[in-house]
Write a protein that holds these residues in place. Structure first.
Motif, mmCIF file in Angstrom:
data_model
loop_
_atom_site.group_PDB
_atom_site.id
_atom_site.type_symbol
_atom_site.label_atom_id
_atom_site.label_comp_id
_atom_site.label_asym_id
_atom_site.label_seq_id
_atom_site.Cartn_x
_atom_site.Cartn_y
_atom_site.Cartn_z
ATOM 1 N N LEU A 28 -82.220 -58.179 -1.806
ATOM 2 C CA LEU A 28 -81.010 -57.861 -3.047
ATOM 3 C C LEU A 28 -80.074 -59.438 -2.714
ATOM 4 N N ALA A 71 -75.951 -59.441 -6.432
ATOM 5 C CA ALA A 71 -76.394 -58.303 -6.374
ATOM 6 C C ALA A 71 -76.081 -57.050 -5.729
ATOM 7 N N ASN A 74 -78.647 -52.797 -16.701
ATOM 8 C CA ASN A 74 -79.711 -53.890 -15.723
ATOM 9 C C ASN A 74 -79.880 -53.131 -14.549
ATOM 10 N N TYR A 75 -79.278 -52.141 -14.106
ATOM 11 C CA TYR A 75 -79.339 -51.337 -12.517
ATOM 12 C C TYR A 75 -78.970 -50.413 -12.449
ATOM 13 N N LYS A 99 -82.987 -48.992 -11.971
ATOM 14 C CA LYS A 99 -83.605 -50.393 -12.194
ATOM 15 C C LYS A 99 -83.631 -51.549 -10.426
ATOM 16 N N LYS A 100 -83.262 -50.957 -9.738
ATOM 17 C CA LYS A 100 -83.477 -52.319 -8.311
ATOM 18 C C LYS A 100 -83.817 -52.241 -7.459
ATOM 19 N N ASP A 101 -85.185 -52.391 -6.443
ATOM 20 C CA ASP A 101 -85.859 -52.387 -5.484
ATOM 21 C C ASP A 101 -84.474 -52.351 -3.961
ATOM 22 N N LEU A 102 -84.472 -51.478 -4.063
ATOM 23 C CA LEU A 102 -82.867 -51.528 -2.754
ATOM 24 C C LEU A 102 -84.039 -51.681 -1.545
ATOM 25 N N LEU A 105 -73.764 -54.260 -7.092
ATOM 26 C CA LEU A 105 -73.719 -52.597 -6.149
ATOM 27 C C LEU A 105 -72.598 -52.785 -5.841
ATOM 28 N N TYR A 121 -76.987 -43.547 -6.123
ATOM 29 C CA TYR A 121 -76.881 -44.889 -5.373
ATOM 30 C C TYR A 121 -76.013 -44.940 -4.482
#
Length: 199
Positions: free
Chosen positions: A9, A13, A54-55, A2-5, A17, A65
């Protein structure tokens, strides 16, 4: 995920992670992937379930990930700047570096996760996909009548076959042997009756 790597960040965040990926790797050292729950990951990382979701979509998303994080530490990068004839060898070296840099972790994880189980299936899928992306830059579009994506799949699957043979199935190969095996396997590829020139 859900997070744009690819986006910048925040420190928070990145800390989150790292906590979740660290928890996953710690648990994989102690038990099989199938017995690891989201609740357990949250307890181990000291974050609530809401933060997890959320992640990540699910536990497998977190595992993907984890492979991304490990590959980042092993300098898997872009091959555009390299000479085309060297790109396949460089891609193989990048993937081998990732496995060698994490050899102790993988050995510990192998004690609780079979080489044909879902955890290593995830790792193989990650390496194959990353290799495919890298291989698309290796194909000489002028010499090949086959679609670039098909040739890239062939290259990537061959790289994964040799990496799996050496690093996960215990047939230890030196780096020159890795290259020799890949080149030997790819040397038989043909393109509509013409021999494919493999760099």
């Amino acid at each position: 995920m859900k997070k744009d790597l690819n986006a910048k960040l925040s420190r928070g965040a990145l800390r989150t992670l790292d906590a979740f990926s660290g928890a996953m790797m710690d648990l994989l050292r102690a038990k099989p992937l199938a017995s690891i729950s989201v609740n357990e990951l949250c307890e181990r990382s000291s974050y609530p379930r809401a933060t997890f979701y959320n992640y990540f979509d699910d536990r497998d998303d977190l595992l993907t990930y984890c492979w991304t994080a490990l590959s980042g530490k092993s300098r898997i990068g872009d091959l555009e700047a390299a000479e085309p004839e060297r790109r396949m060898d460089l891609a193989l070296d990048m993937m081998a570096d990732m496995l060698e840099d994490n050899a102790v972790l993988l050995k510990e994880v192998l004690e609780h996760n079979p080489v044909d189980g879902p955890m290593f299936t995830s790792l193989r899928a990650f390496i194959t996909e990353r290799s495919r992306d890298l291989m698309c830059t290796c194909v000489d579009r002028e010499r090949h009548a086959l679609p670039v994506e098909l040739i890239a799949d062939h290259y990537a699957n061959t790289l994964m076959l040799v990496l799996d043979w050496s690093y996960l199935r215990g047939h230890t190969l030196t780096r020159p042997e890795l290259h020799d095996y890949v080149h030997a396997l790819l040397a038989g590829a043909t393109e509509y009756g013409r021999t494919v020139a493999i760099a």
